[in-house]
Design a protein around this motif. Structure first.
Motif, mmCIF file in Angstrom:
data_model
loop_
_atom_site.group_PDB
_atom_site.id
_atom_site.type_symbol
_atom_site.label_atom_id
_atom_site.label_comp_id
_atom_site.label_asym_id
_atom_site.label_seq_id
_atom_site.Cartn_x
_atom_site.Cartn_y
_atom_site.Cartn_z
ATOM 1 N N THR A 19 -15.344 -52.838 -57.112
ATOM 2 C CA THR A 19 -15.196 -51.486 -56.572
ATOM 3 C C THR A 19 -14.959 -50.487 -57.699
ATOM 4 O O THR A 19 -15.545 -49.396 -57.700
ATOM 5 N N ALA A 20 -14.132 -50.858 -58.664
ATOM 6 C CA ALA A 20 -13.881 -49.980 -59.817
ATOM 7 C C ALA A 20 -15.150 -49.769 -60.632
ATOM 8 O O ALA A 20 -15.436 -48.641 -61.071
ATOM 9 N N LEU A 21 -15.956 -50.833 -60.826
ATOM 10 C CA LEU A 21 -17.229 -50.703 -61.548
ATOM 11 C C LEU A 21 -18.185 -49.787 -60.797
ATOM 12 O O LEU A 21 -18.870 -48.958 -61.392
ATOM 13 N N LEU A 22 -18.237 -49.927 -59.463
ATOM 14 C CA LEU A 22 -19.109 -49.084 -58.644
ATOM 15 C C LEU A 22 -18.704 -47.621 -58.763
ATOM 16 O O LEU A 22 -19.551 -46.748 -58.961
ATOM 17 N N GLN A 23 -17.414 -47.340 -58.640
ATOM 18 C CA GLN A 23 -16.942 -45.955 -58.724
ATOM 19 C C GLN A 23 -17.217 -45.361 -60.109
ATOM 20 O O GLN A 23 -17.620 -44.196 -60.220
ATOM 21 N N ALA A 24 -17.016 -46.143 -61.155
ATOM 22 C CA ALA A 24 -17.301 -45.664 -62.516
ATOM 23 C C ALA A 24 -18.791 -45.382 -62.689
ATOM 24 O O ALA A 24 -19.180 -44.387 -63.308
ATOM 25 N N ALA A 25 -19.643 -46.249 -62.122
ATOM 26 C CA ALA A 25 -21.092 -46.036 -62.205
ATOM 27 C C ALA A 25 -21.494 -44.765 -61.459
ATOM 28 O O ALA A 25 -22.312 -43.978 -61.954
ATOM 29 N N LEU A 26 -20.930 -44.549 -60.270
ATOM 30 C CA LEU A 26 -21.244 -43.331 -59.519
ATOM 31 C C LEU A 26 -20.728 -42.085 -60.235
ATOM 32 O O LEU A 26 -21.385 -41.045 -60.225
#
Length: 175
Positions: free
Chosen positions: A153-160
């Protein structure tokens, strides 16, 4: 002593591999005036996602970034948004030398090899001008997937965050 340095170097190498940054790219139609858009709608929610919870995190993440720029989610909006996810397995071969064998430390090095398999995910978000039916913006993010939900989830938010950092292109966000 030499074994400790080798172990430390290997640990640093593994940590560097584990924290591989997500690759993010964006592209847009330079002839599009993004300031005229005020609304958007989803025409395709992310497919290819194993979990409906991950799908919802992606939708919520895109929604929050568009709404931060003053856009409103409505049926048949000015901009149509589509997202998809693909995954693929990759492999890497790792070799290591554990030192020299033989009498007095002389002789051929003892080496080992290991093949590691990991999964790479790619999220693509496309936007279309609803009236012209033409593509106006694309963002993509690729990175190694993590089995830990909190880290993923943290990786997804950072990517977005990276994907929408310069959004909308060509100026200040509409309010």
């Amino acid at each position: 002593m030499m074994g400790r340095f080798a172990a430390l170097g290997f640990a640093v190498f593994l940590s560097a591999c584990a924290s591989t940054p997500t690759s993010v790219k964006t592209d847009f139609d330079p002839g599009t005036n993004f300031a005229r858009f005020r609304t958007y709608s989803w025409i395709a929610r992310p497919e290819g996602v194993a979990s409906p919870l991950v799908q919802q995190r992606i939708v919520d993440g895109v929604d929050s970034r568009l709404q931060r720029n003053g856009w409103k989610l409505v049926p048949n909006g000015d901009v149509h948004v589509a997202a998809r996810v693909t995954t693929s397995e990759r492999q890497t071969a790792n070799t290591s030398s554990v030192g020299y064998i033989g009498w007095g430390g002389f002789g051929p090095p003892a080496t080992g090899a290991r093949v590691d398999t990991y999964e790479v995910g790619t999220l693509v978000v496309d936007m279309y001008d609803g009236s012209r039916k033409q593509a106006i913006w694309r963002g993509s993010a690729s990175g190694t997937l993590d089995s830990d939900t909190a880290r993923m989830t943290a990786l997804l938010q950072a990517a977005l965050d990276k994907m929408f950092a310069g959004f909308p292109p060509g100026g200040a966000p509409a309010k």
